[in-house]
Design a protein around this motif. Structure first.
Motif, mmCIF file in Angstrom:
data_model
loop_
_atom_site.group_PDB
_atom_site.id
_atom_site.type_symbol
_atom_site.label_atom_id
_atom_site.label_comp_id
_atom_site.label_asym_id
_atom_site.label_seq_id
_atom_site.Cartn_x
_atom_site.Cartn_y
_atom_site.Cartn_z
ATOM 1 N N ASN A 138 0.839 -1.189 0.000
ATOM 2 C CA ASN A 138 0.000 0.000 0.000
ATOM 3 C C ASN A 138 0.878 1.244 0.000
ATOM 4 O OD1 ASN A 138 -2.282 1.577 0.040
ATOM 5 N ND2 ASN A 138 -3.076 0.798 1.965
ATOM 6 N N THR A 139 0.256 2.418 0.038
ATOM 7 C CA THR A 139 0.967 3.684 0.041
ATOM 8 C C THR A 139 2.017 3.750 1.140
ATOM 9 O OG1 THR A 139 0.666 6.084 0.319
ATOM 10 C CG2 THR A 139 -0.873 4.674 1.479
ATOM 11 N N ARG A 140 3.146 4.338 0.849
ATOM 12 C CA ARG A 140 4.254 4.552 1.782
ATOM 13 C C ARG A 140 4.528 3.314 2.629
ATOM 14 N NH1 ARG A 140 5.370 9.964 5.495
ATOM 15 N NH2 ARG A 140 7.521 9.440 5.974
ATOM 16 N N SER A 141 4.865 2.243 1.940
ATOM 17 C CA SER A 141 5.137 0.980 2.606
ATOM 18 C C SER A 141 6.474 0.436 2.139
ATOM 19 C CB SER A 141 4.024 -0.036 2.324
ATOM 20 O OG SER A 141 2.780 0.435 2.806
ATOM 21 N N LEU A 258 -7.485 8.999 4.170
ATOM 22 C CA LEU A 258 -7.181 9.653 2.902
ATOM 23 C C LEU A 258 -5.811 10.318 2.950
ATOM 24 C CD1 LEU A 258 -8.117 10.476 0.071
ATOM 25 C CD2 LEU A 258 -9.212 12.484 1.109
ATOM 26 N N GLY A 259 -5.448 10.859 4.106
ATOM 27 C CA GLY A 259 -4.160 11.531 4.248
ATOM 28 C C GLY A 259 -2.968 10.624 4.029
ATOM 29 N N ARG A 260 -3.167 9.327 4.168
ATOM 30 C CA ARG A 260 -2.072 8.386 3.916
ATOM 31 C C ARG A 260 -1.641 8.399 2.448
ATOM 32 N NH1 ARG A 260 -4.219 2.765 5.227
ATOM 33 N NH2 ARG A 260 -2.045 2.135 4.976
ATOM 34 N N TYR A 261 -2.552 8.808 1.575
ATOM 35 C CA TYR A 261 -2.297 8.751 0.132
ATOM 36 C C TYR A 261 -1.919 10.115 -0.450
ATOM 37 C CZ TYR A 261 -4.513 4.246 0.776
ATOM 38 O OH TYR A 261 -4.807 2.974 1.217
ATOM 39 N N ARG A 262 -1.678 11.092 0.412
ATOM 40 C CA ARG A 262 -1.327 12.440 -0.022
ATOM 41 C C ARG A 262 -0.075 12.901 0.726
ATOM 42 N NH1 ARG A 262 -5.305 15.983 -1.822
ATOM 43 N NH2 ARG A 262 -4.294 17.636 -0.621
ATOM 44 N N LEU A 283 -8.853 6.050 -5.076
ATOM 45 C CA LEU A 283 -7.681 6.674 -4.463
ATOM 46 C C LEU A 283 -6.779 7.379 -5.473
ATOM 47 C CD1 LEU A 283 -6.808 3.825 -1.970
ATOM 48 C CD2 LEU A 283 -7.589 6.119 -1.374
ATOM 49 N N ALA A 284 -6.994 7.137 -6.750
ATOM 50 C CA ALA A 284 -6.125 7.744 -7.758
ATOM 51 C C ALA A 284 -6.261 9.257 -7.808
ATOM 52 C CB ALA A 284 -6.421 7.148 -9.133
ATOM 53 N N ASP A 285 -7.358 9.810 -7.277
ATOM 54 C CA ASP A 285 -7.583 11.253 -7.359
ATOM 55 C C ASP A 285 -8.099 11.762 -6.021
ATOM 56 O OD1 ASP A 285 -8.068 13.862 -8.025
ATOM 57 O OD2 ASP A 285 -9.291 13.416 -9.790
ATOM 58 N N SER A 286 -7.199 12.033 -5.100
ATOM 59 C CA SER A 286 -7.609 12.494 -3.775
ATOM 60 C C SER A 286 -8.229 13.886 -3.826
ATOM 61 C CB SER A 286 -6.426 12.475 -2.810
ATOM 62 O OG SER A 286 -5.408 13.374 -3.215
ATOM 63 N N GLU A 287 -7.827 14.704 -4.797
ATOM 64 C CA GLU A 287 -8.422 16.037 -4.928
ATOM 65 C C GLU A 287 -9.911 15.919 -5.279
ATOM 66 O OE1 GLU A 287 -7.219 18.973 -4.238
ATOM 67 O OE2 GLU A 287 -5.279 18.135 -3.649
#
Length: 315
Positions: A138-141, A258-262, A283-287
């Motif tokens: 996953n993100t930042r792993s 959500l902050g994990r992916y930004r 998750l591809a578009d957090s904005e």
């Protein structure tokens, strides 16, 4: 979290140092507008560690400008671009040296940088292992994989992974900061938090110090005992398909996820933190997700910079 001074140098967490770098990059991209200035002041006033990190990172920047290194000169003088921002950030983080070097080691940041497999913030990786198992990060792993003639070991250093274990005569062990798990063939999700890890068993079975956890269960652990065992939350694995799924989730918790992916800081004002949200979000578009919040809930999203966003009540 602030680390204790060693040899007269103040120690900052890598997260605070990274936030300070983001602000410096924003300033070097041009004069901050009134909202950005306000957000910077809020960040500085939120914690004394922020102010100290900001002062230190400015000193580091000045030292880098005085270096004769072509890399430092070209990076600092180059036009604003994504590659320049990445290079500048790398130079600054390395230049912090005594201020964050020990912190990086104490918080396992150096091992993650040297890990066999890593995924940056906002991205996921899918890896086929030599034994036929499937590892997804996953993100930042970050994870290390050690296979030899007699055993298989996957070590989660940071973040979250999902592992589909292939049949093999060698036992497979899954390690986190909080314990060592024995896994059979099946599919598992492991996430590492600050004070514990959580294993979810989609298929198969796992054991911790000889104590089993079966399919359809999830549990926390920190040491040789399962803690808070409960029925499986099937939404835990939605990230593998690029989705963030919420079912009556408090907005504060949703934004934490959500902050994990930004990159940067995603804040939730206290007066809206308990609002409930449901739905499936790509998750591809957090904005885009943030924009949808303003439609679904009585909130507004204030973007001071890309790296400082606050969700608050509508005026």
């Amino acid at each position: 979290m602030l680390l204790r001074p060693v040899n007269g140098h103040q120690k900052f967490s890598p997260q605070v140092a990274e936030q300070a770098v983001h602000w410096l990059i924003e300033m070097q991209g041009g004069a901050l507008d009134a909202r950005q200035q306000q957000a910077l002041q809020q960040w500085l006033q939120a914690d004394d560690n922020h102010r100290r990190a900001w002062e230190h990172i400015q000193r580091v920047n000045q030292r880098l400008r005085g270096l004769s290194s072509p890399l430092a000169h070209d990076t600092l003088q180059a036009p604003r671009s994504a590659s320049r921002r990445r290079a500048l950030k790398t130079l600054l983080i390395l230049g912090v040296g005594s201020a964050t070097g020990l912190a990086l080691q104490q918080h396992n940041r150096l091992p993650t940088l040297l890990a066999d497999y890593r995924s940056p913030v906002g991205e996921r990786r899918r890896l086929a292992l030599d034994d036929g198992s499937l590892l997804q990060l996953n993100t930042r792993s970050a994870a290390d994989v050690r296979f030899d003639a007699s055993q298989r070991l996957v070590h989660l250093l940071e973040g979250e992974l999902q592992l589909t274990v292939a049949g093999d005569s060698r036992p497979l062990q899954l390690r986190s900061e909080h314990g060592l798990l024995n896994l059979g063939s099946g599919r598992y999700n492991l996430r590492q938090f600050a004070g514990y890890s959580q294993l979810a068993v989609f298929e198969g079975s796992a054991s911790l110090a000889g104590k089993p956890l079966g399919a359809g269960q999830q549990a926390r652990f920190n040491g040789p005992q399962w803690q808070a065992s409960q029925a499986l939350d099937s939404n835990l694995g939605a990230w593998v398909d690029g989705m963030l799924v919420a079912a009556h989730m408090p907005l504060g918790a949703f934004l934490d996820e959500l902050g994990r992916y930004r990159r940067g800081q995603l804040n939730c004002a206290p007066e809206v933190a308990s609002l409930l949200i449901s739905g499936s979000y790509p998750l591809a578009d957090s904005e885009r997700i943030l924009d949808l919040l303003e439609v679904a809930l009585p909130v507004r999203v204030r973007r001071f910079t890309r790296y400082w966003v606050t969700v608050e009540a509508q005026a």
